[in-house]
Design a protein around this motif. Structure first.
Motif, mmCIF file in Angstrom:
data_model
loop_
_atom_site.group_PDB
_atom_site.id
_atom_site.type_symbol
_atom_site.label_atom_id
_atom_site.label_comp_id
_atom_site.label_asym_id
_atom_site.label_seq_id
_atom_site.Cartn_x
_atom_site.Cartn_y
_atom_site.Cartn_z
ATOM 1 N N GLN A 1 6.627 7.292 5.399
ATOM 2 C CA GLN A 1 7.723 8.281 5.547
ATOM 3 C C GLN A 1 8.901 7.892 4.758
ATOM 4 O O GLN A 1 9.699 8.810 4.151
ATOM 5 N N SER A 2 9.226 6.841 4.720
ATOM 6 C CA SER A 2 10.299 6.234 3.761
ATOM 7 C C SER A 2 10.188 6.518 2.492
ATOM 8 O O SER A 2 11.005 6.975 1.449
ATOM 9 N N GLU A 3 8.800 6.247 1.777
ATOM 10 C CA GLU A 3 8.587 6.314 0.625
ATOM 11 C C GLU A 3 8.507 8.018 0.145
ATOM 12 O O GLU A 3 9.133 8.218 -0.911
ATOM 13 N N PHE A 4 8.095 8.789 0.845
ATOM 14 C CA PHE A 4 7.985 10.325 0.657
ATOM 15 C C PHE A 4 9.480 10.646 0.659
ATOM 16 O O PHE A 4 9.802 11.422 0.002
ATOM 17 N N LEU A 5 10.436 10.110 1.388
ATOM 18 C CA LEU A 5 11.946 10.542 1.502
ATOM 19 C C LEU A 5 12.620 10.173 0.123
ATOM 20 O O LEU A 5 13.221 10.992 -0.188
ATOM 21 N N ALA A 6 12.460 8.983 -0.229
ATOM 22 C CA ALA A 6 12.826 8.394 -1.345
ATOM 23 C C ALA A 6 12.392 9.106 -2.727
ATOM 24 O O ALA A 6 13.427 9.507 -3.267
ATOM 25 N N VAL A 7 11.241 9.339 -2.658
ATOM 26 C CA VAL A 7 10.938 10.154 -4.024
ATOM 27 C C VAL A 7 11.297 11.599 -3.995
ATOM 28 O O VAL A 7 11.913 12.321 -4.821
ATOM 29 N N GLN B 1 5.565 4.044 9.139
ATOM 30 C CA GLN B 1 6.593 3.727 8.978
ATOM 31 C C GLN B 1 6.991 3.484 7.530
ATOM 32 O O GLN B 1 8.337 3.715 6.892
ATOM 33 N N ASN B 2 6.179 3.043 6.685
ATOM 34 C CA ASN B 2 6.443 2.790 5.434
ATOM 35 C C ASN B 2 6.105 4.252 4.657
ATOM 36 O O ASN B 2 6.890 4.397 3.564
ATOM 37 N N GLN C 1 0.798 -1.298 -0.120
ATOM 38 C CA GLN C 1 0.104 -0.087 -0.062
ATOM 39 C C GLN C 1 0.869 1.476 -0.040
ATOM 40 O O GLN C 1 0.502 2.368 -0.642
ATOM 41 N N SER C 2 2.217 1.156 0.803
ATOM 42 C CA SER C 2 2.809 2.351 0.563
ATOM 43 C C SER C 2 3.360 2.597 -0.510
ATOM 44 O O SER C 2 3.695 3.670 -0.949
ATOM 45 N N GLU C 3 3.776 1.633 -1.462
ATOM 46 C CA GLU C 3 4.573 1.973 -2.693
ATOM 47 C C GLU C 3 3.394 2.437 -3.764
ATOM 48 O O GLU C 3 3.653 3.136 -4.415
ATOM 49 N N TYR C 4 2.262 1.666 -3.776
ATOM 50 C CA TYR C 4 1.306 2.302 -4.470
ATOM 51 C C TYR C 4 0.746 3.691 -4.117
ATOM 52 O O TYR C 4 0.499 4.462 -5.070
ATOM 53 N N LEU C 5 0.759 4.065 -2.917
ATOM 54 C CA LEU C 5 0.436 5.280 -2.581
ATOM 55 C C LEU C 5 1.625 6.426 -2.998
ATOM 56 O O LEU C 5 1.359 7.468 -3.635
ATOM 57 N N ASP D 1 -1.045 0.521 16.867
ATOM 58 C CA ASP D 1 -0.183 -0.421 16.092
ATOM 59 C C ASP D 1 -0.597 -0.391 14.319
ATOM 60 O O ASP D 1 0.417 -0.414 13.609
ATOM 61 N N PHE D 2 -1.931 0.081 14.136
ATOM 62 C CA PHE D 2 -2.155 0.033 12.593
ATOM 63 C C PHE D 2 -1.258 1.474 11.968
ATOM 64 O O PHE D 2 -0.774 1.441 10.863
ATOM 65 N N TRP D 3 -1.480 2.663 12.952
ATOM 66 C CA TRP D 3 -0.730 3.532 12.187
ATOM 67 C C TRP D 3 0.687 3.639 12.302
ATOM 68 O O TRP D 3 1.522 4.290 11.519
ATOM 69 N N ALA D 4 1.307 3.021 13.337
ATOM 70 C CA ALA D 4 2.948 2.777 13.284
ATOM 71 C C ALA D 4 3.135 2.105 12.160
ATOM 72 O O ALA D 4 4.241 2.059 11.436
#
Length: 224
Positions: free
Chosen positions: A186-192, A183-184, A65-69, A176-179
């Motif tokens: 923030q890493s995607e936004f940083l990478a892009v 965590q995914n 889901q984080s990759e497709y977001l 738990d859900f939001w962690a």
């Protein structure tokens, strides 16, 4: 066959990498979970049981889901937002959805244009945005699966701790859900963001994701 492989080598290689990484994740995750179950003196799972468990489903879908977001936001934001000097940005004068002529839509389509680009009306309007629509649908579906699988895994842990399970709606508000989700993200936004900025000054010869090696730093929307 050789020609097919050459012309589709990028998708083939990434498909093979995906299958290999997914298999590796499944095996490593199975070993990790069984180590935890052994430490807690609980019954261990077979690999088949693990592959159909909520633990495996949530671990996989929280990354999907984080990759497709990431791709959804990148596709949509780059319609309107610009980054001077980046090949990840459109040229500075082309912000927005652009004209039908520039997009080769309707009366401006060519003989080899896709049929849905030529028919006009709602079908062309939807086709004009189909990439973002499909990416968004996959993101929402994988996020939904993540939430259900995460909820099931979370309640399994609560039951092992002799605590009452919680409803799905409560889990959506749970840390738990939001962690798992953030965590995914923030890493995607940083990478892009890093790719858009680093590509202003750095080069990769021969890559369409990079500007030509000799292109000036302020050249925008130019691919190698």
């Amino acid at each position: 066959m050789h020609r097919f492989i050459k012309e589709n080598s990028l998708s083939i290689v990434f498909a093979l990498l995906f299958v290999a990484a997914l298999a590796g994740q499944a095996f490593a995750g199975w070993q990790q979970l069984n180590d935890e179950l052994f430490a807690e003196d609980l019954h261990q799972l077979s690999l088949g049981r693990y592959l159909t468990s909520a633990d495996f489903a949530v671990d996989v879908t929280e990354n999907w889901q984080s990759e497709y977001l990431q791709f959804l936001l990148y596709i949509v934001f780059t319609v309107w937002l610009l980054q001077r000097g980046s090949p990840e940005s459109k040229p500075l004068h082309k912000t927005g959805e652009e004209s039908d002529e520039a997009q080769k839509v309707g009366d401006h389509s060519r003989d080899d244009s896709p049929r849905l680009a030529r028919v006009g009306g709602i079908r062309t309007a939807l086709y004009s945005r189909s990439l973002g629509i499909v990416m968004g649908a996959i993101f929402l579906l994988s996020w939904l699966v993540q939430s259900v699988a995460g909820w099931a895994a979370y309640n399994e842990t609560r039951l092992q701790q002799l605590r009452d399970p919680i409803p799905w709606g409560s889990y959506l508000m749970n840390a738990d859900f939001w962690a798992r989700t953030l965590q995914n993200w923030q890493s995607e936004f940083l990478a892009v963001g890093s790719m858009a900025v680093l590509a202003i000054y750095l080069r990769q010869r021969g890559s369409p994701e990079s500007k030509p090696v000799g292109a000036p730093h302020d050249a925008t929307g130019v691919e190698g």
